[in-house]
Scaffold this motif. Structure first.
Motif, PDB file in Angstrom:
ATOM      1  N   UNK A   1      12.408   6.854   8.933  1.00 61.13           N
ATOM      2  CA  UNK A   1      12.311   6.158   7.639  1.00 61.13           C
ATOM      3  C   UNK A   1      10.937   5.520   7.463  1.00 61.13           C
ATOM      4  N   UNK A   2      10.378   4.975   8.538  1.00 58.51           N
ATOM      5  CA  UNK A   2       9.029   4.402   8.468  1.00 58.51           C
ATOM      6  C   UNK A   2       8.013   5.473   8.104  1.00 58.51           C
ATOM      7  N   UNK A   3       8.124   6.631   8.770  1.00 59.37           N
ATOM      8  CA  UNK A   3       7.191   7.731   8.494  1.00 59.37           C
ATOM      9  C   UNK A   3       7.314   8.196   7.048  1.00 59.37           C
ATOM     10  N   UNK A   4       8.548   8.344   6.581  1.00 58.55           N
ATOM     11  CA  UNK A   4       8.788   8.762   5.207  1.00 58.55           C
ATOM     12  C   UNK A   4       8.206   7.753   4.220  1.00 58.55           C
ATOM     13  N   UNK A   5       8.449   6.475   4.463  1.00 57.76           N
ATOM     14  CA  UNK A   5       7.929   5.423   3.600  1.00 57.76           C
ATOM     15  C   UNK A   5       6.402   5.463   3.574  1.00 57.76           C
ATOM     16  N   UNK A   6       5.781   5.546   4.748  1.00 63.63           N
ATOM     17  CA  UNK A   6       4.327   5.533   4.825  1.00 63.63           C
ATOM     18  C   UNK A   6       3.714   6.764   4.146  1.00 63.63           C
ATOM     19  N   UNK A   7       4.326   7.933   4.360  1.00 66.51           N
ATOM     20  CA  UNK A   7       3.773   9.126   3.712  1.00 66.51           C
ATOM     21  C   UNK A   7       3.954   9.075   2.188  1.00 66.51           C
ATOM     22  N   UNK A   8       5.067   8.504   1.733  1.00 65.18           N
ATOM     23  CA  UNK A   8       5.297   8.352   0.285  1.00 65.18           C
ATOM     24  C   UNK A   8       4.259   7.404  -0.322  1.00 65.18           C
ATOM     25  N   UNK A   9       4.017   6.295   0.337  1.00 64.25           N
ATOM     26  CA  UNK A   9       3.012   5.331  -0.148  1.00 64.25           C
ATOM     27  C   UNK A   9       1.623   5.997  -0.175  1.00 64.25           C
ATOM     28  N   UNK A  10       1.295   6.752   0.879  1.00 69.04           N
ATOM     29  CA  UNK A  10      -0.005   7.431   0.911  1.00 69.04           C
ATOM     30  C   UNK A  10      -0.150   8.420  -0.241  1.00 69.04           C
ATOM     31  N   UNK A  11       0.908   9.156  -0.549  1.00 66.46           N
ATOM     32  CA  UNK A  11       0.867  10.105  -1.670  1.00 66.46           C
ATOM     33  C   UNK A  11       0.668   9.378  -2.996  1.00 66.46           C
ATOM     34  N   UNK A  12       1.316   8.232  -3.122  1.00 63.38           N
ATOM     35  CA  UNK A  12       1.187   7.452  -4.365  1.00 63.38           C
ATOM     36  C   UNK A  12      -0.231   6.906  -4.524  1.00 63.38           C
ATOM     37  N   UNK A  13      -0.781   6.375  -3.436  1.00 61.90           N
ATOM     38  CA  UNK A  13      -2.108   5.740  -3.556  1.00 61.90           C
ATOM     39  C   UNK A  13      -3.231   6.774  -3.650  1.00 61.90           C
ATOM     40  N   UNK A  14      -3.054   7.913  -3.030  1.00 64.40           N
ATOM     41  CA  UNK A  14      -4.125   8.924  -3.056  1.00 64.40           C
ATOM     42  C   UNK A  14      -3.907   9.783  -4.226  1.00 64.40           C
TER      43      UNK A  14
END
Length: 185
Positions: free
Chosen positions: A172-185
């Motif tokens: 879940x941490x990995x999923x959250x972090x990758x989702x945030x990265x996609x949103x910000x980039x």
């Protein structure tokens, strides 16, 4: 049946040694175990394999009980860890396996009410420690071997559940972090 620990186990002190860069024997310390008394597989202290340390080698199913410091717990040594010596922070318990399953006794010793008992029994001005006589006189309910097996099986399921939960949290941490990265980039 209520029984004292000294009636079913031999208790000895761990070994006081100085870790060596040239050592090949694992020197187990409290930090090598998690809060459930499970081995973390991160050994970073070793002793030189000599005549003195060979007499201190742990045997399969020895119970290591931390009796000094602020974190009292029991852990089970398994030969899969490799040749190892327990540090002096531990008492080593060798049980009569015709009467008690080592994993069952580890479960009993790690119960919160029993950890609290050991905390209250500990003495020492700066570093609390449990005297050997107090550990020997510890009284607990010794179930039949069949009932002990059931407790051990339940504990194994509990640990599997915790491991699955930890893996799920990591994912879940990995999923959250990758989702945030996609949103910000």
């Amino acid at each position: 049946m209520e029984i004292k620990l000294k009636e079913i186990a031999e208790i000895q002190f761990g070994y006081y040694g100085k870790p060596s860069e040239n050592g090949t024997l694992a020197y187990l310390q409290a930090k090598h175990f998690n809060e459930f008394g499970q081995f973390t597989e991160e050994i970073d202290a070793f002793l030189v394999d000599d005549d003195k340390t060979k007499t201190q080698l742990l045997q399969n199913d020895d119970i290591l009980f931390v009796a000094k410091g602020f974190r009292f717990f029991a852990a089970l040594y398994k030969k899969e860890i490799g040749n190892a010596v327990a540090s002096s922070i531990f008492y080593i318990l060798r049980v009569d396996q015709t009467r008690v399953i080592p994993e069952y006794l580890v479960s009993v010793l790690n119960l919160p009410k029993n950890k609290a008992y050991f905390q209250q029994s500990a003495s020492g001005s700066s570093i609390p420690s449990i005297r050997k006589s107090e550990l020997e006189d510890f009284t607990f309910n010794l179930l039949s071997i069949e009932e002990q097996r059931k407790v051990v099986a339940l504990q194994e399921l509990y640990f599997k559940d915790i491991k699955i939960t930890e893996t799920l949290i990591d994912e879940k941490k990995k999923l959250f972090q990758s989702t945030i990265l996609k949103i910000i980039n």
